[in-house]
Design an enzyme around this catalytic site. Structure first.
Site, PDB file in Angstrom:
ATOM      1  N   HIS A 366       0.851  -1.071   0.070  1.00  0.00           N
ATOM      2  CA  HIS A 366      -0.115  -0.082   0.059  1.00  0.00           C
ATOM      3  C   HIS A 366       0.820   1.271  -0.033  1.00  0.00           C
ATOM      4  O   HIS A 366       0.647   2.159  -0.644  1.00  0.00           O
ATOM      5  CB  HIS A 366      -0.892  -0.137   1.182  1.00  0.00           C
ATOM      6  N   ARG A 473      -9.625   3.882  -8.912  1.00  0.00           N
ATOM      7  CA  ARG A 473      -9.475   2.556  -8.386  1.00  0.00           C
ATOM      8  C   ARG A 473      -9.931   2.573  -6.924  1.00  0.00           C
ATOM      9  O   ARG A 473      -9.228   2.880  -6.018  1.00  0.00           O
ATOM     10  CB  ARG A 473      -8.017   1.810  -8.227  1.00  0.00           C
ATOM     11  N   ARG A 509     -14.366   2.538 -10.606  1.00  0.00           N
ATOM     12  CA  ARG A 509     -14.400   1.281 -10.820  1.00  0.00           C
ATOM     13  C   ARG A 509     -14.937   0.744  -9.395  1.00  0.00           C
ATOM     14  O   ARG A 509     -14.454   0.932  -8.575  1.00  0.00           O
ATOM     15  CB  ARG A 509     -13.217   0.625 -11.282  1.00  0.00           C
ATOM     16  N   GLU A 608     -11.402  -7.762 -19.223  1.00  0.00           N
ATOM     17  CA  GLU A 608     -10.060  -8.214 -18.578  1.00  0.00           C
ATOM     18  C   GLU A 608     -10.031  -9.637 -18.751  1.00  0.00           C
ATOM     19  O   GLU A 608      -8.804 -10.330 -18.609  1.00  0.00           O
ATOM     20  CB  GLU A 608      -9.897  -7.885 -17.156  1.00  0.00           C
ATOM     21  N   ASN A 631      -3.733  -4.948 -18.258  1.00  0.00           N
ATOM     22  CA  ASN A 631      -2.896  -5.618 -17.390  1.00  0.00           C
ATOM     23  C   ASN A 631      -3.351  -7.181 -17.244  1.00  0.00           C
ATOM     24  O   ASN A 631      -2.698  -8.049 -17.381  1.00  0.00           O
ATOM     25  CB  ASN A 631      -2.667  -5.150 -16.128  1.00  0.00           C
ATOM     26  N   ASP A 632      -4.663  -7.191 -16.689  1.00  0.00           N
ATOM     27  CA  ASP A 632      -5.194  -8.570 -16.505  1.00  0.00           C
ATOM     28  C   ASP A 632      -5.486  -9.199 -17.956  1.00  0.00           C
ATOM     29  O   ASP A 632      -5.295 -10.456 -18.005  1.00  0.00           O
ATOM     30  CB  ASP A 632      -6.442  -8.264 -15.976  1.00  0.00           C
ATOM     31  N   ARG A 642       1.129 -11.770 -14.224  1.00  0.00           N
ATOM     32  CA  ARG A 642       1.604 -10.507 -14.455  1.00  0.00           C
ATOM     33  C   ARG A 642       2.542 -10.025 -13.041  1.00  0.00           C
ATOM     34  O   ARG A 642       3.365  -9.002 -13.308  1.00  0.00           O
ATOM     35  CB  ARG A 642       0.303  -9.334 -14.302  1.00  0.00           C
ATOM     36  N   CYS A 679      -7.127   0.855 -19.962  1.00  0.00           N
ATOM     37  CA  CYS A 679      -6.512   1.980 -18.791  1.00  0.00           C
ATOM     38  C   CYS A 679      -5.483   1.108 -18.079  1.00  0.00           C
ATOM     39  O   CYS A 679      -5.178   1.245 -17.089  1.00  0.00           O
ATOM     40  CB  CYS A 679      -7.837   1.882 -17.891  1.00  0.00           C
TER      41      CYS A 679
HETATM   42  C1  PEP Z   1      -5.763  -3.711 -15.624  1.00  0.00           C
HETATM   43  O1  PEP Z   1      -5.834  -4.994 -15.406  1.00  0.00           O
HETATM   44  O2  PEP Z   1      -5.325  -3.663 -16.805  1.00  0.00           O
HETATM   45  C2  PEP Z   1      -6.253  -2.910 -14.882  1.00  0.00           C
HETATM   46  C3  PEP Z   1      -6.400  -1.306 -15.128  1.00  0.00           C
HETATM   47  O3  PEP Z   1      -6.672  -3.083 -13.502  1.00  0.00           O
HETATM   48  P1  PEP Z   1      -5.815  -3.252 -12.316  1.00  0.00           P
HETATM   49  O4  PEP Z   1      -4.333  -3.063 -12.824  1.00  0.00           O
HETATM   50  O5  PEP Z   1      -6.099  -2.647 -11.167  1.00  0.00           O
HETATM   51  O6  PEP Z   1      -5.868  -4.945 -12.084  1.00  0.00           O
HETATM   52 MG    MG Z   2      -7.149  -5.432 -13.484  1.00  0.00          MG
END
Ligand code: PEP
Ligand code: MG
Length: 754
Positions: A366, A473, A509, A608, A631-632, A642, A679
């Protein structure tokens, strides 16, 4: 004739008197070794100090050739003295010549001796030198004598730490305490910080070393120990700590140490030898630390932290309003901590923090998320830095490559000062672009949005020139809190975000917890594959209490304004219907109670999970917008965790298959008249963003620091030309080759910064 146990006390009395006399440093050292030799009836007493070059230099001696002082040298690990320094443990030998490390230094004119006792000079667990005595006759040194020698060593450690011995070393030679040290850690938040150390857990400075009356002092120690134990029992008995878990385990460890007879006995012994109770705590803490630091067992190291905490508590008990170092924050603070909570970081004056160094810390901790949001360079996993650093030491933090340079020599300092100037100039150029419209060279407007999650992010909205918040977030508020945020706290945060954004759109989100985002106060069972597990929308739909509270807070905060809500980790369309039901129920509730409704409500889904790629048209019928969580999506697309550093960079998100998947999302958006944005981290890298724009993305959301570099890329980009060029590559049979290399070629040929 004095009794055996009186000797050490007499010695301490003498040392104490000596410290009060107006003597030069060398004379004081000479007198200290003479007093020790006399008191212990030894032929020799010598004091070695560790230099920055790892050499132990003879600083004072009684009994050896006085001309060897400042000339006789031993390497760390060499001979008995070097062994003591290297292991930080005393050596008590009745027949020293039999010891495998025994060496003979001819320049000291040393007579063959048999008995040897040496102790390390320690401070905060760190070895600063060695103090030893020798006897020609075989003899065994008693426990009290070891204690006494260790106690004098502590006094010498204070002299070294106070800088009193600095002038005695030969010109150009530095003592170890001031040695430059470079640590290699993990860069967790980019940027370079130059500044001065602030130890987060302030070290208590014991200034009063000698007691006036040993028995009274033992009593005082006993009282402090009793109230320490009572306070631990009190904490353990309090209802507000969970019956299980880390917190309780730590308190149990405290209790165990607080009752440890060995610890208490050593404390009392040190007091009987003449130290004040607080100096005794410091001495025993330092000895224990030195011993434990040499152990590699992670469990023992963890217990060392607990033991340290306990000793610090006892010190504070004893010293009341203790003098602690580090209370004053310098203008250019680099905070050094073992670990730290996000809220604690926010207690410091933000404008004066140049960097953060943690012995622990991971990219998702955090405090790191918050530091990143604040633009503070962070290096984590820097083992041992806390005990090597002193408040106010100069230090450089390199968040780009994970280096920490403590007490850097001037050449290193100037290299980094140059790097900082270079970065500042680059930032200046980006700032100049802030008000330049985000339009490509061939006239295509792109929405550059920013990602956020905490109040501290909001000033970035105007500073970066972002068009809005593309991803808020909401789980970050939950992650930095120690208990579940109340509905009113959630509503207050959301309203503040909307206020700060003004006319700019904000997409909230809903809670994306689970996976690597664990809330300590929410029960969860360990999972084999947390990323594929019980997280985000899956968890929220099962716990409507949590989800509905959040939705209500969002609806209330957005009364009279537009509300954009986005759902994470959507896997099948029925989940969207269930989420919409929950929203409708909350809207009805607000209606019934006469609350103002949002002026409009837009519901979006994050893409995702790859299952959505095969039902894009159906998905788009159900939502107002979609946002690609690359990312996901990429981790599931390529079956590559990841967070796994061994796989980082192994598979390329700029490869044709993934780019084609992204393109199919853009196309479906166009067909269905649904807004599409992205994003994930890809959006913030100029080369990837260039490709995304060529695929047809007209809105992307990224960390605020990336907006400047992206705009610099954008204004030089001819999207039409790049799109044609990429299509040609996709059409070729060998189109599966490295698209990344080809994109770099394009950027370089067209002068696009990437
Ligand atoms: C993602 O998965 O790309 C995303 C923006 O969400 P987070 O990184 O918070 O999982
Ligand atoms: Mg994500």
């Amino acid at each position: 004739m004095r009794s055996d146990s009186e000797g050490p006390r007499v010695l301490m009395r003498r040392i104490r008197e000596l410290m009060a006399e107006p003597l030069e440093a060398q004379a004081r050292l000479d007198e200290i070794v003479r007093q020790i030799a006399q008191n212990m009836v030894s032929e020799v007493c010598s004091l070695y100090v560790l230099r920055a070059d790892g050499v132990l230099e003879l600083f004072a001696t009684y009994g050896l050739n006085p001309r060897a002082v400042h000339l006789a040298q031993l390497q760390l690990g060499q001979g008995l003295v070097g062994t003591i320094a290297a292991t930080a443990r005393p050596l008590n030998l009745s027949d020293a010549q039999k010891h495998p490390a025994f060496t003979y230094l001819p320049e000291t004119g040393e007579e063959p001796f048999q008995a040897f006792l040496g102790v390390p000079i320690l401070r905060a667990g760190r070895t600063l030198g060695v103090l030893d005595v020798q006897n020609q006759e075989k003899r065994a040194y008693r426990e009290e004598e070891i204690e006494a020698l260790e106690t004098v060593a502590m006094v010498v450690a204070e002299m070294i730490a106070a800088g009193s011995l600095e002038g005695l070393a030969r010109p150009g030679v530095q003592l170890d305490l001031t040695r430059p040290v470079t640590f290699g850690g993990t860069g967790l938040s980019e940027g370079i910080g130059l500044g001065h150390v602030v130890l987060h857990e302030p070290r208590v400075v014991v200034t009063n070393l000698f007691n006036e009356n040993a028995e009274a002092e033992v009593l005082r120690l006993g009282q402090a120990l009793a109230s320490l134990r009572a306070s631990i029992e009190d904490m353990l008995g309090r209802g507000d700590i969970a019956a299980e878990g880390e917190h309780r385990a730590v308190l149990e460890a405290y209790r165990m140490f607080a009752h440890d007879r060995g610890w208490v006995r050593r404390l009392e012994e040190a007091v009987r030898n003449g130290l004040t109770a607080e100096a005794a705590v410091e001495k025993v803490q330092s000895d224990t630390r030195a011993r434990m630091l040499h152990m590699t067992d992670p469990y023992i190291r963890e217990r060392l932290h607990d033991f340290d905490d306990l000793a610090n508590r006892l010190l504070r008990q004893l010293m009341g309003g203790a003098e602690t170092v580090g209370a004053v924050q310098p203008q250019d603070a680099v905070i050094i901590a073992r670990s730290m909570g996000a809220a604690e970081l926010l207690d410091y004056r933000r404008d004066q923090i140049r960097g953060l160094v943690l012995e622990e810390g991971a990219p998702t901790s955090h405090v790191v998320i918050v530091a990143r949001a604040l633009g503070i360079p962070v290096v984590g996993q820097v083992k041992g830095v806390v005990s090597m650093a002193e408040n106010n030491d100069a230090v450089i933090v390199d968040g780009d490559d994970g280096g920490v340079h403590l007490r850097p020599p001037s050449n290193i300092e100037s290299v980094f000062a140059e790097k900082v100037r270079f970065r500042a100039k680059r930032q200046e150029r980006f700032r100049a672009l802030r008000d330049v419209p985000a339009v490509t060279k061939d006239g295509v407007a792109i929405d550059l949005m920013m990602n956020a999650g905490l109040l501290v992010d909001l000033p970035q909205l105007s500073e970066s020139g972002a068009a809005g918040i593309g991803l808020f977030r909401t789980e970050l508020q939950f992650m930095v809190a120690s208990t579940l945020p109340k509905a009113s706290d959630q509503e207050r945060l959301y309203a503040a975000v909307l206020d700060a954004a003004g006319d700019k759109p904000v997409t909230f989100r809903t809670l994306d917890i689970g996976g690597d985002k664990i809330l300590p106060y929410l029960r969860h069972s360990p999972e084999e594959n947390p990323a594929l597990g019980y997280r985000a929308l899956r968890l929220a739909l099962d716990r409507p209490g949590l989800m509905r509270t959040q939705l209500r807070a969002l609806l209330k905060a957005a009364g009279g304004r537009e509300l954009r809500v986005m759902l994470p980790m959507v896997t099948e369309l029925s989940e969207l219907r269930r989420a919409r039901d929950l929203i409708d129920r909350e809207r009805d509730h607000l209606e019934r109670f006469g609350h103002k409704q949002p002026a409009s409500l837009k519901l979006g889904a994050m893409i995702e999970v790859p299952s959505l790629l095969f039902q894009l048209d159906e998905l788009m019928q159900l939502v107002d917008f979609v946002s690609v969580g690359s990312n996901d999506l990429f981790q599931f697309f390529s079956a590559a965790d990841r967070g796994n550093s061994q796989l980082a960079g192994r598979f390329d998100d700029l490869s044709p298959p993934f780019l084609k998947a992204l393109k199919s999302i853009v196309d479906a958006g166009e067909r269905n008249g649904v807004g599409v944005t992205l994003c994930g981290e890809m959006a913030g890298r100029p080369l990837s963003a260039m490709a995304l724009i060529a695929l047809g993305f007209r809105s992307i959301s990224m960390t605020p620091a990336a907006i400047g570099p992206l705009k610099a890329m954008l204004v030089e980009l001819d999207v039409g030309a790049l799109a044609d060029w990429m299509n040609q590559i996709f059409a070729k049979p060998d189109g599966a080759g490295s698209m990344r290399m080809k994109l770099i070629e394009f950027a370089e040929a067209h002068g696009v910064p990437h």
